[in-house]
Write a protein that holds these residues in place. Structure first.
Motif, short mmCIF file in Angstrom:
data_model
loop_
_atom_site.label_atom_id
_atom_site.label_comp_id
_atom_site.label_asym_id
_atom_site.label_seq_id
_atom_site.Cartn_x
_atom_site.Cartn_y
_atom_site.Cartn_z
N ASN A 117 0.80 -1.23 0.00
CA ASN A 117 0.00 0.00 0.00
C ASN A 117 0.83 1.28 0.00
O ASN A 117 0.33 2.35 0.36
CB ASN A 117 -0.96 0.02 1.20
N LYS A 118 2.09 1.19 -0.41
CA LYS A 118 2.93 2.37 -0.56
C LYS A 118 3.35 2.51 -2.01
O LYS A 118 3.55 1.51 -2.71
CB LYS A 118 4.16 2.27 0.34
N ALA A 119 3.49 3.75 -2.46
CA ALA A 119 3.81 4.03 -3.85
C ALA A 119 5.32 4.10 -4.06
O ALA A 119 6.04 4.70 -3.25
CB ALA A 119 3.16 5.34 -4.28
N TYR A 120 5.77 3.52 -5.17
CA TYR A 120 7.21 3.45 -5.45
C TYR A 120 7.52 3.85 -6.89
O TYR A 120 6.82 3.47 -7.82
CB TYR A 120 7.73 2.03 -5.21
N HIS A 121 8.60 4.64 -7.05
CA HIS A 121 9.25 4.78 -8.34
C HIS A 121 9.99 3.47 -8.60
O HIS A 121 10.49 2.82 -7.67
CB HIS A 121 10.26 5.92 -8.32
#
Length: 246
Positions: free
Chosen positions: A140-144
């Protein structure tokens, strides 16, 4: 009217900020994650740590490097040194002749441990190629997402290895990475989850949970999705102990 102008300016600022985040290149992302991890300090430090049953020491200074590994048995101490001049093995501080094929193997082993210990430092080496992939969500975390490959010239013995780094969009730290490497019977795949983050004199160090997929032919980029589903097998823990920086 005054309030309307303020609202318009506020949303314009948010849109500009969002555009800046979305327009980041692979190079700028790597620069940022090296910065927040203290990579600029590594070029002028001596780093010591223990990994499993061996002691490691590194010294770097503007392109000059000295990487060392020491271990003992009941009768002797072995010291492996990799520097700008090449590889050398000492046994009880006396140079020991090593066959070329084994020197390559020992060099790769020494370099690998030091390489992982200070990631993402090293991702701006001349032989490194960086490519920005689609964003990813993990836990549930956004990543490049940045893919790294290496040129044959300057890329070392393992230049065919491929890495993928997942860089947290909020912290710009590498929380996860995956890599493929050549084995005698095919391609090996690994996925690493960083934990136990600590800063020692401004340099970020982490330990890793080291995973592999059940299917060795799985595309490397899919390992993050499998990890999120709990479908990877935990192989080992990569733990650095007694880290000191001078």
């Amino acid at each position: 009217m005054k309030y309307l102008v303020v609202v318009i300016l506020f949303f314009s600022f948010l849109n500009c900020k969002q555009d800046v985040r979305e327009d980041m290149s692979a190079q700028s992302l790597v620069d940022r994650t090296i910065e927040v991890s203290g990579g600029h300090l590594i070029d002028s430090t001596i780093i010591d740590f223990d990994f499993r049953d061996k002691h490691y020491m590194s010294f770097r200074n503007k392109g000059v490097f000295h990487l060392e590994r020491r271990f003992k048995d009941s009768v002797k101490e072995t010291k492996d040194i990799l520097n700008n001049k090449g590889f050398m093995r000492l046994i009880d501080n006396i140079p020991f002749a090593v066959r070329d094929s084994m020197a390559v193997k020992y060099s790769a082993s020494v370099n690998s441990v030091h390489y992982f210990s200070v990631l993402p430092y090293g991702l701006n080496d001349k032989a490194v190629n960086k490519e920005l992939l689609d964003d990813t969500t993990i836990k549930n975390k956004a990543y490049h997402t940045v893919k790294v490959t290496f040129n044959e010239d300057g890329g070392g013995e393992d230049y065919e290895d491929v890495f993928i780094y997942w860089i947290n969009k909020d912290t710009f730290k590498v929380d996860y990475l995956a890599y493929s490497y050549n084995e005698s019977d095919g391609l090996g795949l690994r996925f690493r989850e960083a934990y136990n983050e600590r800063y020692v004199k401004g340099i970020r160090f982490v330990d890793y949970n080291n995973y592999k997929p059940e299917n060795p032919s799985m595309p490397l980029i899919k390992l993050a999705e499998l990890f999120d589903q709990g479908a990877l097998k935990l192989l080992s823990k990569i733990e650095l102990e007694n880290v000191t920086v001078n």
